[in-house]
Design a protein around this motif. Structure first.
Motif, mmCIF file in Angstrom:
data_model
loop_
_atom_site.group_PDB
_atom_site.id
_atom_site.type_symbol
_atom_site.label_atom_id
_atom_site.label_comp_id
_atom_site.label_asym_id
_atom_site.label_seq_id
_atom_site.Cartn_x
_atom_site.Cartn_y
_atom_site.Cartn_z
ATOM 1 N N VAL A 49 0.851 -1.198 0.000
ATOM 2 C CA VAL A 49 0.000 0.000 0.000
ATOM 3 C C VAL A 49 0.880 1.238 0.000
ATOM 4 N N MET A 50 0.852 1.950 -1.116
ATOM 5 C CA MET A 50 1.585 3.217 -1.220
ATOM 6 C C MET A 50 0.697 4.293 -0.623
ATOM 7 N N ASN A 51 0.895 4.571 0.650
ATOM 8 C CA ASN A 51 0.073 5.596 1.294
ATOM 9 C C ASN A 51 0.733 6.957 1.072
ATOM 10 N N ASN A 52 0.286 7.624 -0.011
ATOM 11 C CA ASN A 52 0.846 8.954 -0.303
ATOM 12 C C ASN A 52 -0.084 10.055 0.206
ATOM 13 N N GLU A 53 -0.940 9.674 1.146
ATOM 14 C CA GLU A 53 -1.809 10.595 1.893
ATOM 15 C C GLU A 53 -3.051 11.063 1.148
ATOM 16 N N TYR A 54 -3.102 10.869 -0.176
ATOM 17 C CA TYR A 54 -4.273 11.325 -0.934
ATOM 18 C C TYR A 54 -4.667 10.322 -2.017
ATOM 19 N N GLY A 55 -5.983 10.182 -2.215
ATOM 20 C CA GLY A 55 -6.535 9.523 -3.394
ATOM 21 C C GLY A 55 -7.149 10.644 -4.220
ATOM 22 N N MET A 56 -6.564 10.996 -5.304
ATOM 23 C CA MET A 56 -6.877 12.238 -6.034
ATOM 24 C C MET A 56 -6.839 13.399 -5.039
HETATM 25 MG MG LIG Z 1 -2.904 7.828 -2.797
#
Ligand SMILES: [Mg+2]
Ligand SMILES: Cc1ncc(C[n+]2csc(CCOP(=O)(O)OP(=O)(O)O)c2C)c(N)n1
Length: 348
Positions: free
Chosen positions: A171-178
């Motif tokens: 899981v690449m948790n980059n803090e945002y989904g769009m």
């Molecule tokens: Mg994301």
């Protein structure tokens, strides 16, 4: 994790290549040489390179659409990745896939998928295939923080646990989904904790720490390979650019937040490690120059590569014999249909 300086240097080169590639891809997109969608992974290089480094040559990799970096880290040549973005025959998917659908089965890279969470059942099925074939290999399946709220996540983790499938969900948790933050989308924001619902081992690590990522990925992939133990690995990271090149990335986050992450750039962190190991500034600058040359050559090769012939556009879309099957499904055809299934509208 201790690592040989030469190995670390190689991983640093991959990170630089990805950063330079993504910056150039954005430029080429804005010059209208790349069509469709284009999602950059600048800022996520440590997570991408560290996890891919932990793969054995026989392991399989499956990702979502933010996939340029994964393809490059898996060894797909920059020329073939760029040519795919350009939609040219020399692209790694023969120009038929584009940015979201990179593919190189010869390197165990099974895509590049554009439907959020659509890659999870595919990865789970590939893991079942490995078991059926008696191959002690693992599948690494990358997804975003947005994908953990899709049904396919639950179905895939459940089956992977029940059938003991060798798959690690990354899981690449980059803090945002769009434009939606994890806090607004998920009741449980430590996403790795969700694995407990399926009794799967899980870890959360700083995704911008290359060595921590490599270590955790190696441990969980070994469990998958050797003991058929599925697992979840959450990497906390950040994308420097917008969701796609069409998004400035500023409507839902502040300039200050972005700058704070840029100051903790994972590439600087690895550069500092190499400097500590005695690699000179000149040599480190030279590696950057080499990455820039490689990407410039990839653009030149892509410009020179022709688009696929229109007559080949359906090649590889359907299994042999499908045409007859589809013909049989038309109204009045041998299977007996008299009208299109939804001709009268749904629910009538
Ligand atoms: Mg994301
Ligand atoms: C099933 C489905 N719904 C919606 C979309 C549109 N969409 C594309 S990317 C995205 C956000 C996904 O975010 P995340 O999983 O966090 O991945 P990231 O983009 O951050 O890498 C959405 C909603 C889609 N491609 N597929």
């Amino acid at each position: 994790m201790s690592i040989a300086t030469s190995t670390l240097r190689g991983l640093y080169e991959q990170m630089l290549l990805i950063r330079v590639f993504e910056t150039e891809a954005e430029r080429q997109y804005k010059a209208a040489r790349i069509g469709g969608y284009c999602h950059l992974s600048s800022g996520q290089e440590a997570a991408t390179v560290g996890s891919t480094h932990a793969l054995d040559p026989g392991d399989l990799l499956v990702t979502g659409y933010r996939c340029h970096g994964f393809a490059l880290a898996r060894g797909v040549p920059a020329d073939a990745v760029m040519a795919e973005l350009f939609g040219r025959v020399d692209g790694c998917a023969h120009g038929r896939g584009g940015s979201m659908h990179l593919l190189d089965v010869s390197r165990g890279y099974y895509g590049g998928w554009g439907i959020v969470a659509g890659q999870l059942p595919i990865a789970t099925g590939l893991a079942l295939g490995l078991v059926r074939q008696g191959r002690a290999q693992a599948v690494l399946c990358e997804l975003g923080d947005g994908a953990v709220n899709m049904g396919a996540w639950h179905e895939s983790l459940n089956l992977a646990a029940v059938w003991r499938l060798p798959v690690v969900f990354l899981v690449m948790n980059n803090e945002y989904g769009m434009g939606t933050s994890v806090e607004r989308a998920s009741a449980v924001t430590d996403l790795y904790r969700r694995a407990a619902s399926y009794d799967l081992p899980a870890e959360r690590v700083d995704g911008d720490d290359l060595l921590a990522v490599a270590q955790a990925s190696a441990t969980l992939l070994a469990g998958a390979r050797e003991e058929r133990r599925a697992a979840v690995l959450e990497l906390v990271t950040y994308r420097h650019r917008g969701h796609s090149v069409a998004d400035a990335g500023l409507a839902y986050r502040t300039r200050g937040e972005i700058d704070e992450h840029i100051q903790r750039d994972p590439i600087f962190r690895v550069r500092a490690l190499l400097a500590q190991e005695g690699v000179s500034d000149d040599e480190l600058d030279g590696l950057m120059g080499a990455a820039e040359e490689q990407v410039a050559a990839a653009v030149a090769a892509s410009v020179a590569s022709p688009p696929p012939a229109v007559s080949t556009l359906a090649t590889g879309m359907y299994a042999p014999g499908s045409a007859a099957q589809f013909a049989g499904m038309l109204p009045g055809a041998p299977f007996g249909e008299r009208e299109l299934v939804f001709a009268g509208g749904l629910g009538e």
